[in-house]
Scaffold this motif. Structure first.
Motif, PDB file in Angstrom:
ATOM      1  N   ILE A  68     112.387  65.244  41.876  1.00  0.00           N
ATOM      2  CA  ILE A  68     111.732  65.995  42.959  1.00  0.00           C
ATOM      3  C   ILE A  68     111.888  67.515  42.819  1.00  0.00           C
ATOM      4  CG2 ILE A  68     111.871  66.483  45.438  1.00  0.00           C
ATOM      5  CD1 ILE A  68     112.202  63.503  45.919  1.00  0.00           C
ATOM      6  N   PRO A  69     113.103  68.071  42.647  1.00  0.00           N
ATOM      7  CA  PRO A  69     113.210  69.539  42.553  1.00  0.00           C
ATOM      8  C   PRO A  69     112.444  70.128  41.374  1.00  0.00           C
ATOM      9  CG  PRO A  69     115.370  68.533  42.882  1.00  0.00           C
ATOM     10  CD  PRO A  69     114.436  67.434  42.552  1.00  0.00           C
ATOM     11  N   TYR A  70     112.490  69.438  40.234  1.00  0.00           N
ATOM     12  CA  TYR A  70     111.790  69.956  39.053  1.00  0.00           C
ATOM     13  C   TYR A  70     110.274  69.829  39.221  1.00  0.00           C
ATOM     14  CZ  TYR A  70     116.370  69.955  36.842  1.00  0.00           C
ATOM     15  OH  TYR A  70     117.688  70.207  36.539  1.00  0.00           O
ATOM     16  N   SER A 115     105.839  76.225  33.612  1.00  0.00           N
ATOM     17  CA  SER A 115     105.585  74.863  34.109  1.00  0.00           C
ATOM     18  C   SER A 115     105.860  73.828  33.022  1.00  0.00           C
ATOM     19  CB  SER A 115     104.140  74.748  34.608  1.00  0.00           C
ATOM     20  OG  SER A 115     103.219  74.903  33.544  1.00  0.00           O
ATOM     21  N   LEU A 116     105.541  74.158  31.759  1.00  0.00           N
ATOM     22  CA  LEU A 116     105.854  73.244  30.657  1.00  0.00           C
ATOM     23  C   LEU A 116     107.360  73.076  30.496  1.00  0.00           C
ATOM     24  CD1 LEU A 116     103.270  74.328  27.915  1.00  0.00           C
ATOM     25  CD2 LEU A 116     103.229  72.271  29.347  1.00  0.00           C
ATOM     26  N   LYS A 117     108.093  74.168  30.728  1.00  0.00           N
ATOM     27  CA  LYS A 117     109.556  74.085  30.626  1.00  0.00           C
ATOM     28  C   LYS A 117     110.101  73.084  31.636  1.00  0.00           C
ATOM     29  CE  LYS A 117     112.186  76.748  32.892  1.00  0.00           C
ATOM     30  NZ  LYS A 117     112.916  77.869  33.510  1.00  0.00           N
ATOM     31  N   TYR A 118     109.659  73.197  32.894  1.00  0.00           N
ATOM     32  CA  TYR A 118     110.152  72.275  33.920  1.00  0.00           C
ATOM     33  C   TYR A 118     109.633  70.856  33.699  1.00  0.00           C
ATOM     34  CZ  TYR A 118     112.093  76.165  36.554  1.00  0.00           C
ATOM     35  OH  TYR A 118     112.839  77.245  36.942  1.00  0.00           O
ATOM     36  N   PHE A 119     108.426  70.734  33.150  1.00  0.00           N
ATOM     37  CA  PHE A 119     107.902  69.397  32.876  1.00  0.00           C
ATOM     38  C   PHE A 119     108.727  68.713  31.790  1.00  0.00           C
ATOM     39  CE2 PHE A 119     105.002  66.471  30.654  1.00  0.00           C
ATOM     40  CZ  PHE A 119     104.660  65.645  31.718  1.00  0.00           C
ATOM     41  N   SER A 120     109.147  69.484  30.776  1.00  0.00           N
ATOM     42  CA  SER A 120     110.007  68.905  29.740  1.00  0.00           C
ATOM     43  C   SER A 120     111.335  68.445  30.333  1.00  0.00           C
ATOM     44  CB  SER A 120     110.248  69.926  28.627  1.00  0.00           C
ATOM     45  OG  SER A 120     111.063  71.002  29.081  1.00  0.00           O
TER      46      SER A 120
END
Length: 768
Positions: free
Chosen positions: A590-592, A615-620
Motif C-alpha cells: 500500500i505505501p509504495y 514511479s518505476l523505482k517504487y514499482f520495482s
C-alpha cells in the motif's frame, strides 16, 4: 548579540544569497586592520574633544531646529574627503553604483580598494534584487486588484438579487449599459462593500438613493460595474477528488453559478492570497531595512578601523538610491492593509491585522518541564520492566514463545511510532540549527509548527503510556489475584490503541490540534493519492510510511487478533490463514503503491520525466516486496531466486536515487568533490558517512532472502522488529539530507513563498 549573528537570524532563508555578504566584508576589514598593525600604519586619529569644545560656542538652534546651517541639497566642502560615489549607466539601462577611492596612494590603499570594490558589488547586487522583487510584487498587486473587482461584482450579484446586470452590448460601439440598482436590501456586507454601482437612469452621481432603512450616497466612491462578470470564469484547481474528476471530464474552467457557497470559496481563496502577498511584502520590507542597516554597520566599522570619514558620503548615496528612497513598497503595504480590513474583516482593524500577520510561536517552560517529567517516567518504567523480567525469570518461562508471538507485535507498534517520532524530533532540531526552513517547506500554518521539544514531548508521552500498559500487562498476568481476569489483561493493548486514536482524532483544541489535523489530512491524501494534487508534505509522509511497513502489519495483526482469534487464550492460529498471508502482501504494498500513483500524477501534470523514473523505482520495490512475501509463504528455490534478484535490483536503484537525486550528492565537478556545490554542514565527512550508512542499511532488504531470521539471543519477532527499527533510523537520516537539498533548491531559485491559486480567470485581458 553581534550584528552578523543578528542578521543571520532575521534574514529570509531562501533569499540568503541576495543579502549583503556582511561576513565577507568584515574579513576584508580585518585584512586592512592586520596590515596596519603589521606595518605600523597610523592615520590621523579623530579626536572628539576639540570639536566638542568649539561647538559649545555655537548659537543654540532650539529644540525645534529653528536654524538649519546645512540645507538639503547644498554642497559641503570637505578637505578630508575619502571617496566619491556615483552611478554609471550600463547597457541594460540599469544604474551601476561605483565608488572612487581617493586615498589609494596611502599605505595599505590597495586593501581598501578591494574593500570598496566588494562593497559596490554587494550594494549593486542588493539593489538589483530589490528592484526585481518590487517589480514582481507590483505585477502581483495588479492581478489581485483585478481579482478583487470580480469578487466585488460577484458579491453584489449574490447578496443583492435586485441588482440586475444587463450584459447586452452594442456590436458597433461595444458599449455596455450600466448596472441598475432597485431598492437594495439592507445587509451587513453591503455596509462594507462600497464599490456598488448606484447610478441609474433617473439618478445623478451626487444625488443620494433612498431605501427603506438607510441612505447611500454614491458621490464619495468609485462605483463597481457588474460587466466584469461576463468576462470571467472560475479556475478549477485539481486539488480535491471532485475537482480532479471535473478537470478530467470537462475543463479547467467553469462558469459562475452565483451561489453563496461559490462566493464563500472565492472569498477564502482571495483571503489566503492576500495574506500570502502581505507576508511577501513584509519580507521585502525587512530585506530593505536589514540591508540598509548592514551597510551602515559595515561603513562605521570601516571608519573606526581606518579613522576616516567615508561613511557619511557612502550612506548618503545609499539613502538617495532606489533602496533607500523608494516609497512604493510602503504605499502598497498601506493600501493592501486597508483593502483587506475593509473587504475581509468587516472594517475591524484588529481582526484584519491579526489575520494578515502570522502569530509568533511562544516558547513555553511548561513544555520543557513535562518533557523532563515524561522522560524520567519512561526511564523508570523501562527499569521496572527489566527488573520484573529478571526477578520472575520470564526469559525462561514456558509462556515466552506464546508471549512473543501474540503480545510482542501488539506493543512493538508503539515502539516503531516512538522511534520514528524521536528521529523526526532530531531532524527538526538539526534543521533549525542549520537554518533549513522546514515550516515553509512543509507548508505549516505560521505559529503552529512543532519544534523538537514539542515532538519529543509527544514521543515521551506515548512511551509512558506504552510502557505503563506493558508493565501492567505483565504484572496482571503474574499476580495470582488478577490472573483470573484473563479478558481484562488481554484488552490492555487494545485500550491503549483506542486511547491513542481518541487523542489523534479529538476535535477539541488540545494537544496540538493543528498538527494532528495536518497529519490526518496528509494521510488521507496519501490514501487517495491519484485524486489529490500532490504536495511535498503528502509525498514526504508517503515516504515515511514506506519505512513503517512493519507498523502497518502490526495494525493488521491487531484487527485479526481481536476479531478472528481467541485473544483470551492468546490464540494466533490466524497466522496460518491463507487470507491473512495475502493481506500481509497487500498491506506491505500500500505505501509504495501510493508513491507510484503520486509520481504518475506529477508526471502527467508537470511533464517531469524524473517523476516517471521515480514511479518505476517504487514499482520495482512493489515487485520485490511481492516476491519476498511469496517466498516467505512458500520458501522454495524458484521464489527465492526471484526475491533475491528483485531485491538486489531495487536496492541498487533506491540507493542511487537516495544519494544522487534526493540528496543531490555525488556531483563530480562541484567545488566540493563528489558532494554538491552548497553544503549546510561544514564537516564534509558527515555526508560521506551518511552515504555509507545509507548503503549498509539499504542492504537490510537482503535480510529475509538470506534466511537471517533469528539471532543467537533474539526471537524471530525481535529480529523483525530490529530490522524495522534500522529502516526507521535510515529514514531519519534520509529526512535531514532530503530537506536540506530541497531548501538549497529554494535558495537557488529565491523561492520563499507558496503559490496560492487565484479563483478568477479573465477570458479577455483587454477589458481591464
Amino acid at each position: 548579540m553581534k550584528f552578523g549573528k543578528e542578521l543571520a537570524s532575521q534574514i529570509v532563508p531562501e533569499w540568503q544569497g541576495a543579502y549583503m555578504d556582511y561576513n565577507n566584508l568584515k574579513k576584508l576589514l580585518k585584512h586592512i586592520l592586520r596590515f596596519r598593525q603589521q606595518n605600523g600604519v597610523t592615520y590621523r586619529a579623530r579626536t572628539a574633544s576639540p570639536k566638542r569644545r568649539v561647538t559649545m560656542y555655537r548659537a543654540f538652534s532650539g529644540l525645534t531646529n529653528r536654524y538649519n546651517y546645512f540645507r538639503a541639497g547644498s554642497p559641503r566642502k570637505n578637505d578630508d574627503e575619502v571617496i566619491l560615489v556615483g552611478s554609471v549607466q550600463q547597457e541594460d539601462s540599469e544604474n551601476y553604483y561605483q565608488t572612487m577611492f581617493l586615498r589609494s596612494s596611502d599605505a595599505g590603499g590597495e586593501h581598501e580598494l578591494v574593500f570598496f570594490k566588494a562593497l559596490d558589488d554587494e550594494f549593486n547586487k542588493v539593489l538589483k534584487f530589490y528592484k526585481e522583487k518590487v517589480r514582481e510584487v507590483k505585477g502581483e498587486a495588479e492581478e489581485l486588484s483585478k481579482q478583487m473587482e470580480a469578487l466585488i461584482a460577484l458579491r453584489i450579484k449574490v447578496d443583492e438579487p435586485s441588482v440586475e446586470q444587463k450584459f447586452t452590448s452594442e456590436s458597433s460601439s461595444g458599449y455596455s449599459r450600466p448596472a441598475t440598482v432597485v431598492a437594495p436590501k439592507p445587509g451587513p456586507r453591503m455596509e462594507v462593500i462600497h464599490e456598488v454601482e448606484m447610478s441609474s437612469e433617473g439618478t445623478s452621481g451626487d444625488e443620494p438613493i433612498r431605501t427603506e432603512n438607510r441612505k447611500i450616497n454614491t458621490g464619495g466612491f468609485k462605483p463597481a460595474s457588474l460587466d466584469v462578470l461576463g468576462h470571467v470564469t472560475l479556475n478549477v484547481n485539481p486539488e480535491t477528488p471532485v475537482s480532479t474528476l471535473r478537470n478530467i471530464i470537462t475543463s479547467s474552467k467553469s462558469e459562475l453559478s452565483f451561489s453563496r457557497e461559490e462566493l464563500r470559496k472565492v472569498e477564502e481563496q482571495l483571503r489566503q492570497a492576500f495574506a500570502q502577498f502581505y507576508q511577501q511584502l513584509r519580507f521585502l520590507k525587512s530585506y530593505c531595512f536589514l540591508n540598509m542597516l548592514a551597510f551602515s554597520k559595515i561603513m562605521k566599522k570601516y571608519d573606526k578601523i581606518t579613522s576616516r570619514n567615508a561613511s557619511r558620503s557612502y550612506l548618503d548615496m545609499v539613502e538617495k538610491s532606489y533602496l533607500g528612497s523608494s516609497e512604493e513598497l510602503n504605499k502598497l503595504i498601506e493600501r493592501l492593509e486597508a483593502a483587506f480590513i475593509k473587504h475581509f474583516a468587516n472594517g475591524n482593524r484588529r481582526n484584519g491585522m491579526k489575520s494578515l500577520r502570522p502569530k509568533r510561536k511562544k516558547e513555553r517552560h511548561r513544555t520543557t518541564f513535562l518533557l523532563g517529567l515524561f522522560t524520567g517516567c519512561s526511564i523508570a518504567l523501562v527499569i521496572a520492566i527489566i527488573v520484573t523480567v529478571h526477578a520472575r525469570k520470564l526469559l525462561n518461562h514456558q509462556g515466552r514463545e506464546q508471549y512473543m508471538e501474540a503480545i510482542f507485535p501488539l506493543y512493538s507498534l508503539f515502539g516503531y511510532i516512538f522511534l520514528h517520532m524521536l528521529m523526526y524530533g532530531a531532524n527538526t532540531y538539526f534543521w533549525k540549527r542549520y537554518s533549513v526552513n522546514y515550516p515553509f517547506i512543509f507548508g505549516f500554518k505560521p505559529g503552529t509548527e512543532l519544534g523538537f521539544r514539542e515532538i519529543f514531548l509527544v514521543a515521551s508521552g506515548l512511551s509512558v503510556l506504552a510502557l505503563a500498559a506493558a508493565l501492567s500487562n505483565l504484572d496482571m498476568e503474574m499476580d495470582e489475584r488478577t490472573a483470573r481476569f484473563q479478558s481484562l489483561t488481554e484488552l490492555v493493548p487494545l485500550g491503549l490503541v483506542a486511547l491513542v486514536l481518541l487523542i489523534t482524532f479529538c476535535p477539541f483544541n488540545i494537544i496540538y490540534r493543528s498538527s494532528r489535523f495536518f497529519l490526518i489530512r496528509c494521510s488521507w491524501h496519501c490514501l487517495l493519492a491519484p485524486l489529490y494534487k500532490v504536495s511535498l508534505p503528502d509525498f514526504f509522509l508517503a515516504d515515511q510510511l514506506t519505512s513503517e511497513v512493519q507498523a502497518i502489519r502490526c495494525i493488521q495483526f491487531y484487527v485479526c487478533y481481536y476479531t478472528l482469534g481467541d485473544f483470551t487464550k492468546r490464540s494466533v492460529t490466524f497466522l496460518e490463514n491463507r487470507t491473512y498471508k495475502i493481506f500481509i502482501i497487500i498491506v506491505a504494498v500500500i505505501p509504495y503503491s501510493s508513491r507510484v500513483l503520486q509520481c504518475l500524477r506529477r508526471f502527467f501534470e508537470e511533464k517531469d520525466k524524473s517523476q516517471g523514473a521515480n514511479s518505476l523505482k517504487y514499482f520495482s520495490t512493489v515487485v520485490a516486496l511481492v516476491f519476498r512475501s511469496i517466498y516467505d509463504i512458500r520458501p522454495i528455490p524458484f521464489w527465492r531466486i526471484l526475491a533475491t534478484s528483485s531485491s538486489g535490483v531495487t536496492t541498487i536503484f533506491n540507493t542511487y536515487w537516495d544519494v544522487v537525486i534526493d540528496w543531490g550528492l555525488l556531483q563530480r565537478n562541484s567545488k566540493n568533490p563528489w558532494l554538491r556545490e552548497k553544503l549546510l554542514v561544514s564537516n564534509k565527512a558527515v555526508y560521506f558517512v551518511a552515504i555509507v550508512v545509507n548503503i549498509l542499511l539499504r542492504l537490510v532488504w537482503m535480510q529475509l532472502v538470506l534466511d537471517i531470521e533469528e539471532g543467537p539471543f533474539l526471537h524471530k519477532r525481535a529480529m523483525v522488529a530490529l530490522v524495522a527499527c534500522l529502516e526507521i533510523l535510515r529514514r531519519g537520516i534520509w529526512n535531514f539530507f532530503r530537506l536540506e537539498n530541497e531548501h538549497l533548491n529554494n535558495v537557488g531559485k529565491y523561492r520563499a513563498f507558496k503559490h496560492v491559486p487565484l479563483p478568477f480567470h479573465y477570458a479577455d485581458e483587454k477589458i481591464m
